[in-house]
Design a protein around this motif. Structure first.
Motif, PDB file in Angstrom:
ATOM      1  N   LEU A  92      42.540  30.925  32.972  1.00 34.32           N
ATOM      2  CA  LEU A  92      42.345  32.366  32.803  1.00 34.32           C
ATOM      3  C   LEU A  92      41.912  33.001  34.121  1.00 34.32           C
ATOM      4  CD1 LEU A  92      42.403  34.743  30.900  1.00 34.32           C
ATOM      5  CD2 LEU A  92      40.060  34.210  30.207  1.00 34.32           C
ATOM      6  N   GLY A  93      41.021  32.327  34.865  1.00 37.27           N
ATOM      7  CA  GLY A  93      40.603  32.846  36.164  1.00 37.27           C
ATOM      8  C   GLY A  93      41.770  32.991  37.123  1.00 37.27           C
ATOM      9  N   PHE A  94      42.626  31.982  37.158  1.00 35.49           N
ATOM     10  CA  PHE A  94      43.824  32.028  38.007  1.00 35.49           C
ATOM     11  C   PHE A  94      44.716  33.210  37.632  1.00 35.49           C
ATOM     12  CE2 PHE A  94      48.359  30.800  38.230  1.00 35.49           C
ATOM     13  CZ  PHE A  94      48.508  30.749  39.613  1.00 35.49           C
ATOM     14  N   LEU A  95      44.916  33.411  36.324  1.00 32.81           N
ATOM     15  CA  LEU A  95      45.783  34.509  35.868  1.00 32.81           C
ATOM     16  C   LEU A  95      45.171  35.872  36.185  1.00 32.81           C
ATOM     17  CD1 LEU A  95      46.944  33.094  32.396  1.00 32.81           C
ATOM     18  CD2 LEU A  95      48.263  33.204  34.522  1.00 32.81           C
ATOM     19  N   VAL A  96      43.849  35.986  36.058  1.00 31.59           N
ATOM     20  CA  VAL A  96      43.173  37.262  36.376  1.00 31.59           C
ATOM     21  C   VAL A  96      43.322  37.587  37.855  1.00 31.59           C
ATOM     22  CG1 VAL A  96      40.920  38.395  36.552  1.00 31.59           C
ATOM     23  CG2 VAL A  96      41.533  37.164  34.468  1.00 31.59           C
ATOM     24  N   ILE A  97      43.115  36.590  38.718  1.00 30.07           N
ATOM     25  CA  ILE A  97      43.243  36.813  40.162  1.00 30.07           C
ATOM     26  C   ILE A  97      44.681  37.185  40.518  1.00 30.07           C
ATOM     27  CG2 ILE A  97      43.110  35.728  42.427  1.00 30.07           C
ATOM     28  CD1 ILE A  97      40.893  33.935  41.280  1.00 30.07           C
ATOM     29  N   LEU A  98      45.626  36.453  39.961  1.00 31.08           N
ATOM     30  CA  LEU A  98      47.044  36.706  40.246  1.00 31.08           C
ATOM     31  C   LEU A  98      47.448  38.109  39.806  1.00 31.08           C
ATOM     32  CD1 LEU A  98      49.321  34.975  41.502  1.00 31.08           C
ATOM     33  CD2 LEU A  98      50.063  34.444  39.173  1.00 31.08           C
ATOM     34  N   THR A  99      47.011  38.475  38.602  1.00 32.98           N
ATOM     35  CA  THR A  99      47.335  39.805  38.076  1.00 32.98           C
ATOM     36  C   THR A  99      46.688  40.897  38.922  1.00 32.98           C
ATOM     37  OG1 THR A  99      47.464  38.892  35.831  1.00 32.98           O
ATOM     38  CG2 THR A  99      47.253  41.283  36.036  1.00 32.98           C
ATOM     39  N   SER A 100      45.443  40.668  39.337  1.00 29.05           N
ATOM     40  CA  SER A 100      44.730  41.657  40.146  1.00 29.05           C
ATOM     41  C   SER A 100      45.419  41.871  41.497  1.00 29.05           C
ATOM     42  CB  SER A 100      43.277  41.205  40.368  1.00 29.05           C
ATOM     43  OG  SER A 100      42.608  41.071  39.140  1.00 29.05           O
ATOM     44  N   LEU A 101      45.868  40.792  42.116  1.00 27.88           N
ATOM     45  CA  LEU A 101      46.574  40.907  43.396  1.00 27.88           C
ATOM     46  C   LEU A 101      47.857  41.720  43.243  1.00 27.88           C
ATOM     47  CD1 LEU A 101      46.195  37.265  44.791  1.00 27.88           C
ATOM     48  CD2 LEU A 101      44.952  39.306  45.529  1.00 27.88           C
ATOM     49  N   TYR A 102      48.508  41.525  42.090  1.00 35.57           N
ATOM     50  CA  TYR A 102      49.750  42.272  41.840  1.00 35.57           C
ATOM     51  C   TYR A 102      49.454  43.754  41.602  1.00 35.57           C
ATOM     52  CZ  TYR A 102      53.900  43.924  39.380  1.00 35.57           C
ATOM     53  OH  TYR A 102      55.005  44.644  38.965  1.00 35.57           O
ATOM     54  N   LEU A 103      48.424  44.044  40.800  1.00 33.99           N
ATOM     55  CA  LEU A 103      48.132  45.424  40.431  1.00 33.99           C
ATOM     56  C   LEU A 103      47.665  46.255  41.616  1.00 33.99           C
ATOM     57  CD1 LEU A 103      46.354  44.926  36.970  1.00 33.99           C
ATOM     58  CD2 LEU A 103      48.672  45.784  37.387  1.00 33.99           C
ATOM     59  N   ILE A 104      46.867  45.633  42.505  1.00 36.34           N
ATOM     60  CA  ILE A 104      46.382  46.406  43.661  1.00 36.34           C
ATOM     61  C   ILE A 104      47.260  46.181  44.899  1.00 36.34           C
ATOM     62  CG2 ILE A 104      44.011  46.482  42.829  1.00 36.34           C
ATOM     63  CD1 ILE A 104      43.295  44.183  44.570  1.00 36.34           C
ATOM     64  N   ASN A 105      48.370  45.479  44.673  1.00 36.18           N
ATOM     65  CA  ASN A 105      49.421  45.327  45.692  1.00 36.18           C
ATOM     66  C   ASN A 105      48.923  44.663  46.977  1.00 36.18           C
ATOM     67  OD1 ASN A 105      52.105  45.578  46.502  1.00 36.18           O
ATOM     68  ND2 ASN A 105      51.731  47.531  47.541  1.00 36.18           N
ATOM     69  N   ILE A 106      48.192  43.568  46.816  1.00 37.03           N
ATOM     70  CA  ILE A 106      47.803  42.752  47.970  1.00 37.03           C
ATOM     71  C   ILE A 106      48.846  41.638  48.118  1.00 37.03           C
ATOM     72  CG2 ILE A 106      46.067  41.182  48.924  1.00 37.03           C
ATOM     73  CD1 ILE A 106      43.941  42.780  47.505  1.00 37.03           C
ATOM     74  N   ILE A 107      49.684  41.762  49.128  1.00 32.80           N
ATOM     75  CA  ILE A 107      50.807  40.826  49.263  1.00 32.80           C
ATOM     76  C   ILE A 107      50.543  39.719  50.271  1.00 32.80           C
ATOM     77  CG2 ILE A 107      52.490  42.570  48.572  1.00 32.80           C
ATOM     78  CD1 ILE A 107      53.166  42.966  51.519  1.00 32.80           C
ATOM     79  N   ASN A 108      49.482  39.831  51.036  1.00 35.41           N
ATOM     80  CA  ASN A 108      49.236  38.858  52.104  1.00 35.41           C
ATOM     81  C   ASN A 108      48.349  37.687  51.684  1.00 35.41           C
ATOM     82  OD1 ASN A 108      50.776  40.341  53.926  1.00 35.41           O
ATOM     83  ND2 ASN A 108      49.023  41.636  54.492  1.00 35.41           N
ATOM     84  N   TYR A 109      47.822  37.782  50.470  1.00 38.61           N
ATOM     85  CA  TYR A 109      47.002  36.676  49.963  1.00 38.61           C
ATOM     86  C   TYR A 109      47.956  35.575  49.505  1.00 38.61           C
ATOM     87  CZ  TYR A 109      42.740  34.632  47.968  1.00 38.61           C
ATOM     88  OH  TYR A 109      41.657  33.817  47.706  1.00 38.61           O
ATOM     89  N   SER A 110      47.871  34.407  50.118  1.00 40.07           N
ATOM     90  CA  SER A 110      48.827  33.323  49.857  1.00 40.07           C
ATOM     91  C   SER A 110      48.799  32.864  48.405  1.00 40.07           C
ATOM     92  CB  SER A 110      48.510  32.127  50.764  1.00 40.07           C
ATOM     93  OG  SER A 110      49.297  31.015  50.393  1.00 40.07           O
ATOM     94  N   ARG A 111      49.954  32.992  47.735  1.00 38.25           N
ATOM     95  CA  ARG A 111      50.063  32.533  46.343  1.00 38.25           C
ATOM     96  C   ARG A 111      50.037  31.006  46.281  1.00 38.25           C
ATOM     97  NH1 ARG A 111      49.606  37.884  46.916  1.00 38.25           N
ATOM     98  NH2 ARG A 111      50.378  39.099  45.131  1.00 38.25           N
ATOM     99  N   TYR A 112      50.594  30.350  47.293  1.00 38.03           N
ATOM    100  CA  TYR A 112      50.551  28.886  47.340  1.00 38.03           C
ATOM    101  C   TYR A 112      49.103  28.406  47.426  1.00 38.03           C
ATOM    102  CZ  TYR A 112      55.599  28.619  48.043  1.00 38.03           C
ATOM    103  OH  TYR A 112      56.947  28.697  47.877  1.00 38.03           O
TER     104      TYR A 112
END
Length: 465
Positions: A92-112
């Motif tokens: 759930l923590g991983f999904l919250v962080i991933l969703t938050s990065l998408y919503l606030i449009n932070i593209i430079n945070y490495s998804r890998y």
């Protein structure tokens, strides 16, 4: 005393969890950008920027761990349940962080890096809790970190409770004594004694350091129980009741509700929960499809060898009893000569069975004859892991001879199971096999399935016949 130090213990646990989560992010950054293990990566963000993100990640994960009960006392819970809550919290923590990065449009945070972090944090947290639990169990067995219990009722149920406490020293409970009107003071109950009558409860609670009071009186003494509960609440000690009909319950009971009426279900079956069934079904389908693809060369070669070595069909279909006692056709590669169906359904296979074909002995010894059951799994007749299904004749025979035999049909039957990986297969004790099947039915968890899955590989060639 854990009662006095629970807040301090939780504070230490939170600090350790934060250190593990922080270390996981640092290691994830190192593996992603400083090594070639996962392919060299170029980061737009600096190491310092990733560490600043911990200011949001740490509170999120601690909140999720708290929400999933990971800071509640785990003394009487098994480790599988704790590990499962850790996995849920990390996913759930991983999904919250991933969703938050998408919503606030932070593209430079490495998804890998985030994926690596999710895997590492989950694994390290489970390891941390396992080490901690093992340490606490060790010191409890040495007489430290003990909770003191007063038991009201020294009868059959009270003695049974005392036996459980004696057998489970790692839990860290110690009975200071029993209260009962029917037994004289000094009467022995396991390693404890009767230290007074029921009217002494207030005096003993006030004069002794007691963490829990367990009431084991019969329900017919409800007025006495009500009085004891009132007394304990005045003393600030929580009363806990073990119902006297517990000794007749064949399994761990649990409460359900019909409107506002509590109903006790005497058989807890985790796989009756829709969420658990869904997880298990997804796992079954994934493994079955993967198994068919991986073993397809073996399936084809075996089919050809069976066809040219003896007359008859390649696939042998045998009627078995499955989930909720429903009949289904279980698939196996034919390993024996074709025989009359009436004779076959009453016979067990033996070590030197003359009915086996030339190729039959080999495919049975290596369990290759079981591989077509991947298709039973896809159809939904079977699961990858569960109690082995039996023929209707033997089900009718064993249901009267073996206590609790029919409980195995509360879940889907499996290609392999807890009984099989523990050596109870083929011509072995049916009673022991059912004991292991019931344990699986009542204690299912995804982690137990994973454990059985890997144990099956270790025992792959250890077939009965």
């Amino acid at each position: 005393m854990i009662r006095e130090n629970q807040r301090f213990f939780n504070a230490i646990l939170i600090i350790v969890d934060m250190a593990v989560i922080g270390f996981s992010l640092i290691l994830a950054w190192y593996l992603r950008f400083e090594t070639d293990i996962l392919g060299a990566g170029y980061g737009i963000w600096s190491f310092k920027q990733y560490m600043i993100s911990l200011l949001l990640i740490l509170p999120l994960y601690i909140f999720l761990y708290y929400s999933f009960g990971l800071y509640d006392p785990q003394r009487t819970k098994n480790f599988d349940s704790e590990a499962l809550q850790i996995i849920k919290g990390n996913v759930l923590g991983f999904l919250v962080i991933l969703t938050s990065l998408y919503l606030i449009n932070i593209i430079n945070y490495s998804r890998y890096l985030l994926i690596i972090f999710a895997i590492l944090s989950c694994g390290f947290c489970i390891g941390e809790r396992y080490v901690l639990r093992s340490f606490l169990r060790y010191i409890r067995c040495k007489g430290f970190n003990i909770k003191y219990i007063l038991v009201v009722g020294a009868g059959e149920l009270g003695e049974k409770f005392a036996v459980k406490i004696k057998e489970s020293k790692y839990i860290g409970y110690e009975i200071i004594g029993f209260l009962d009107d029917k037994f004289e003071k000094g009467h022995k109950v396991q390693d404890s004694t009767v230290i007074g009558n029921i009217n002494d409860v207030e005096k003993i609670v006030k004069n002794n350091e007691i963490d829990r009071v367990i009431i084991t009186l019969s329900a017919r003494h409800h007025k006495i129980i009500e009085s004891i509960v009132d007394t304990l609440e005045r003393c600030g000690v929580k009363a806990e009741i073990i119902p006297d009909y517990f000794i007749y319950c064949p399994a761990k009971p649990y409460f359900d509700m019909i409107d506002d009426i509590p109903v006790i279900n005497i058989r807890y079956v985790p796989l009756e929960k829709y969420s658990n069934k869904t997880v298990k079904r997804i796992f079954d389908i994934f493994v079955a499809i993967s198994g068919i693809i991986v073993t397809s060369p073996i399936l084809i070669i075996t089919a050809i060898l069976i066809k040219i070595s003896s007359s008859g069909p390649v696939i042998y279909k045998q009627e078995r009893v499955g989930h909720n006692k429903k009949l289904f056709a279980m698939y196996k590669f034919r390993s024996m000569k074709v025989q009359d169906e009436k004779d076959e359904k009453y016979q067990w296979s033996t070590d030197k069975d003359p009915r086996k074909t030339r190729i039959g002995s080999f495919i049975r010894k290596t369990n290759i004859d079981e591989l077509p059951q991947f298709f039973n799994i896809l159809k939904g007749d079977m699961s990858l892991i569960g109690p082995r299904p039996e023929r209707p004749y033997f089900v009718e025979k064993f249901r009267d001879e073996i206590p609790k035999y029919m409980i195995k049909h509360y879940v889907r039957p499996g290609m392999t199971g807890w009984a099989q990986v523990n050596g109870w297969r083929g011509d072995t004790s049916i009673a022991e096999r059912i004991k292991h099947d019931i344990y699986y039915v009542e204690n299912w968890s995804f982690l137990l399935d994973v454990k059985i899955f890997f144990m099956t590989f270790l025992n792959w060639f250890d077939n009965a016949y």
